[in-house]
Design an enzyme around this catalytic site. Structure first.
Site: not given
Ligand SMILES: Nc1nc2c(ncn2[C@@H]2O[C@H](COP(=O)(O)OP(=O)(O)OP(=O)(O)O)[C@@H](O)[C@H]2O)c(=O)[nH]1
Length: 211
Positions: A81
Site C-alpha cells: 500500500d
Molecule cells: N506508475 C506509477 N504508479 C504509481 C506511482 N506512485 C504510486 N503509484 C500507484 O498508486 C497506487 C497507490 O494505491 P494503492 O492503494 O497502494 O494500490 P491500488 O492501485 O489501489 O491497488 P491495490 O494494491 O489493489 O490496493 C498504486 O497502484 C501504485 O502503483 C508511480 O510513481 N508510478
C-alpha cells in the site's frame, strides 16, 4: 516451485515485477482502505501503510483458502500500500482534478516521502507458514512548477489514480527534480525490500525468476 501471487490491482506493481523477472498471478483484495485508515486513527504513517498491506494480504489469503483459488501448493503472496507523506499528512489517490490540483499546489517546490507498506505471506498446502512485513520510504523532490503545468498535467487524468497525484515513470516524471531512495518503491513495490521479506519467509528471489 514456489508460485507468486500479486495481491494488487495496480498495473504498475505488476509491471515492476514482470520487468524484474517474475510472472505473478493477480488476485485483487477488497479491503475497505478508508475504513481501516479511520480505525488506525493517529497511528504513525509507516504503521498505516504496513497495516494496509497486511490487511490486503489477509483478504487474499482468505480468498485463496475459502474459494480454493488455485494458487499452487507453495506460494508467496505480495501485497502493498502506497501513500504520500507531506507535512505530516498522508494522502492516497486524489480521484478528482480539484483534489489533484490542490495537492500539487501544496507539494511543488517541496520534498515529500512516498511510503509503501509491504507484506509477504507464504502459503504451503493450504496454511500460512510464514509472513513478513515492513515499509519503505522514498524522498521525492517535487519541481516548483507553474499553475498552468499543474492544470495540464491533471487534465491528462494520470495523477488522479496514483498515490500522491504523481508518477515517477510516467508524465509525472517531467515534474520531479529527483528522489532519494528506491525507485521501485515509489512506483509501487520495492524490489530490494521484497527480496529481504522473501528471505524472511525462506524464499530466495532468484528461485522465482522466470527461466
Ligand atoms: N506508475 C506509477 N504508479 C504509481 C506511482 N506512485 C504510486 N503509484 C500507484 O498508486 C497506487 C497507490 O494505491 P494503492 O492503494 O497502494 O494500490 P491500488 O492501485 O489501489 O491497488 P491495490 O494494491 O489493489 O490496493 C498504486 O497502484 C501504485 O502503483 C508511480 O510513481 N508510478
Amino acid at each position: 516451485m514456489t508460485s507468486v501471487v500479486l495481491g494488487s490491482a495496480s498495473p504498475a506493481r505488476l509491471r515492476v515485477l514482470r520487468d524484474a523477472g517474475l510472472d505473478p498471478s493477480v488476485l485483487v483484495s477488497d479491503v475497505d482502505e478508508d475504513a481501516l485508515i479511520a480505525e488506525l486513527g493517529d497511528a504513525a504513517p509507516h504503521v498505516v501503510v504496513t497495516r494496509l498491506a497486511q490487511a490486503k494480504a489477509d483478504a487474499v489469503v482468505a480468498a485463496i483458502l475459502s474459494d480454493d483459488v488455485p494458487a499452487g501448493a507453495d506460494c508467496v503472496i505480495l501485497t502493498c500500500d502506497s501513500m504520500l507523506l507531506l507535512d505530516g499528512e498522508l494522502s492516497g489517490k486524489p480521484h478528482t482534478p480539484d483534489v489533484a490540483i490542490a495537492q500539487w499546489r501544496r507539494m511543488r517546490g517541496t520534498v515529500g516521502h512516498l511510503m509503501t507498506g509491504h507484506c509477504v505471506t507464504r502459503l504451503r498446502d493450504g496454511a500460512v507458514v510464514a509472513a513478513a512485513a515492513d515499509h519503505q520510504s522514498t524522498a521525492v523532490r517535487f519541481s516548483d512548477v507553474s499553475d498552468e503545468l499543474i492544470e495540464r498535467y491533471v487534465a491528462t487524468g494520470e495523477p488522479l489514480k496514483v498515490a500522491g497525484a504523481f508518477t515517477l515513470d510516467g508524465l509525472g516524471g517531467w515534474l520531479l527534480d529527483g528522489i532519494d531512495g528506491d525507485p521501485s518503491s515509489v512506483i509501487g513495490i520495492s524490489l530490494p525490500l521484497t527480496r529481504r521479506l522473501l528471505r524472511r519467509v525462506d524464499v530466495d528471489v532468484a528461485d522465482l525468476w522466470r527461466a
